[in-house]
Design a protein around this motif. Sequence first.
Motif, mmCIF file in Angstrom:
data_model
loop_
_atom_site.group_PDB
_atom_site.id
_atom_site.type_symbol
_atom_site.label_atom_id
_atom_site.label_comp_id
_atom_site.label_asym_id
_atom_site.label_seq_id
_atom_site.Cartn_x
_atom_site.Cartn_y
_atom_site.Cartn_z
ATOM 1 N N UNK A 131 0.708 -1.273 0.103
ATOM 2 C CA UNK A 131 -0.137 0.042 -0.094
ATOM 3 C C UNK A 131 0.891 1.230 0.055
ATOM 4 N N UNK A 132 0.301 2.432 -0.448
ATOM 5 C CA UNK A 132 1.046 3.543 -0.481
ATOM 6 C C UNK A 132 0.519 4.662 0.824
ATOM 7 N N UNK A 133 -0.725 3.980 1.306
ATOM 8 C CA UNK A 133 -1.384 4.634 2.384
ATOM 9 C C UNK A 133 -1.563 3.864 3.562
ATOM 10 N N UNK A 134 -0.902 4.274 4.691
ATOM 11 C CA UNK A 134 -1.182 3.484 6.003
ATOM 12 C C UNK A 134 -1.714 4.127 6.965
ATOM 13 N N UNK A 135 -2.876 3.843 7.167
ATOM 14 C CA UNK A 135 -3.838 4.467 8.223
ATOM 15 C C UNK A 135 -4.490 3.240 9.309
ATOM 16 N N UNK A 136 -4.188 3.184 10.520
ATOM 17 C CA UNK A 136 -4.951 2.333 11.457
ATOM 18 C C UNK A 136 -5.322 3.207 12.468
ATOM 19 N N UNK A 137 -6.676 3.140 12.913
ATOM 20 C CA UNK A 137 -7.446 3.551 13.644
ATOM 21 C C UNK A 137 -8.380 2.579 14.594
ATOM 22 N N UNK A 138 -8.371 3.072 15.871
ATOM 23 C CA UNK A 138 -9.200 2.180 16.872
ATOM 24 C C UNK A 138 -9.912 3.052 18.062
ATOM 25 N N UNK A 139 -10.975 2.570 18.352
ATOM 26 C CA UNK A 139 -11.634 3.533 19.455
ATOM 27 C C UNK A 139 -12.238 2.737 20.610
ATOM 28 N N UNK A 140 -12.554 3.453 21.824
ATOM 29 C CA UNK A 140 -12.985 2.683 22.822
ATOM 30 C C UNK A 140 -13.653 3.885 23.676
ATOM 31 N N UNK A 141 -14.709 3.345 24.362
ATOM 32 C CA UNK A 141 -15.330 4.340 25.550
ATOM 33 C C UNK A 141 -14.909 4.228 26.789
ATOM 34 N N UNK A 142 -14.653 5.294 27.430
ATOM 35 C CA UNK A 142 -13.926 5.451 28.733
ATOM 36 C C UNK A 142 -14.878 4.641 29.750
ATOM 37 N N UNK A 143 -16.099 4.367 29.447
ATOM 38 C CA UNK A 143 -17.114 3.846 30.570
ATOM 39 C C UNK A 143 -16.641 2.321 30.521
ATOM 40 N N UNK A 144 -15.968 1.761 29.464
ATOM 41 C CA UNK A 144 -15.514 0.626 29.505
ATOM 42 C C UNK A 144 -14.501 0.206 30.342
ATOM 43 N N UNK A 145 -13.740 1.389 30.787
ATOM 44 C CA UNK A 145 -12.298 1.107 31.598
ATOM 45 C C UNK A 145 -12.769 1.460 32.674
ATOM 46 N N UNK A 146 -11.799 1.698 33.743
ATOM 47 C CA UNK A 146 -11.892 1.996 35.259
ATOM 48 C C UNK A 146 -11.607 3.265 35.041
ATOM 49 N N UNK A 147 -12.880 3.994 36.033
ATOM 50 C CA UNK A 147 -12.756 5.429 36.091
ATOM 51 C C UNK A 147 -11.562 6.004 36.774
ATOM 52 N N UNK A 148 -11.135 7.358 36.383
ATOM 53 C CA UNK A 148 -9.953 8.045 37.158
ATOM 54 C C UNK A 148 -8.901 7.087 37.066
ATOM 55 N N UNK A 149 -8.479 6.606 35.910
ATOM 56 C CA UNK A 149 -7.306 5.980 35.871
ATOM 57 C C UNK A 149 -6.465 6.430 34.692
ATOM 58 N N UNK A 150 -5.243 6.222 34.809
ATOM 59 C CA UNK A 150 -4.462 6.492 33.753
ATOM 60 C C UNK A 150 -4.103 5.189 32.869
ATOM 61 N N UNK A 151 -4.401 5.308 31.571
ATOM 62 C CA UNK A 151 -4.329 4.113 30.642
ATOM 63 C C UNK A 151 -3.420 4.539 29.511
#
Length: 260
Positions: A131-151
């Motif tokens: 390829x001549x175009x490299x683009x990889x993206x992901x997403x996640x909601x913070x509600x799925x993770x532990x609140x008030x935490x550094x990830x």
Amino acid sequence: MLPEDCLATVLSFTSPENAFRSSLVSSTFRSAIDSDMVWERFLPRDYPEIVLSLVTPLKFSSKKELFQRLCDPVLIDGGNKIFKLEKSSGKKSYILSAKELSITWSSNPLYWSWISMAESRFSRVAVLRTTDWLEIRGNIRTQMLTPNSTYGAYLIMKISDRAYGLDSMSSEITVEVGNQQVSCSSVVLEHHQESKKQMEMWKSSEGIVSEREDGWMEIELGQFFTGENDEEVKMSLMEVKGCHLKGGLVIEGIEVRPKN
């Protein structure tokens, strides 16, 4: 001389690590930490939904045993994600498979192929053919993770022996929370046959490339704080300059895990 149920209540306000350590104090402590009340607090609030989403059902006789089982990686959501609890803190982590990511042109077999690999826990990984175009993206909601935490967010990958063009230009790695960019740096992937498929990174900020215990490599895309509100976290690796051919990159997924 506290009653056992009172002691269990006190222990439930500590941490899993401290609860396990307290079992060494006396038989009374050992009995108290077996209480479901203690481990109900250490398990994430959405643990019933997580248990229901398991690909392979778990057998457990207590909340403590369930917590311990979830400290080992388990496949969920039809095998497209991996879930795990951090044993010391009970914080949640996820690995999003390559199928859960947005990879430009990944549905076109001329550019990407999807194969099984014995080293991967997922049924398929994405292999860049050319390829001549490299683009990889992901997403996640913070509600799925532990609140008030550094990830931290980490792209899990390998570079094949026949890789080419990956080190010609730098790629931009970013993490956004809501509409705010919280981390941005650049990375150059370089393959060295004489040093067992290692990668080197040319960084402009805090990004890190390292070898994982499972034999894969990971690029730290950035870090973020979850807070209390539910927001979307967007993670990406994108080549920002040039249009040259490249191939040989193998993508397993993106891991989102707590940082100590």
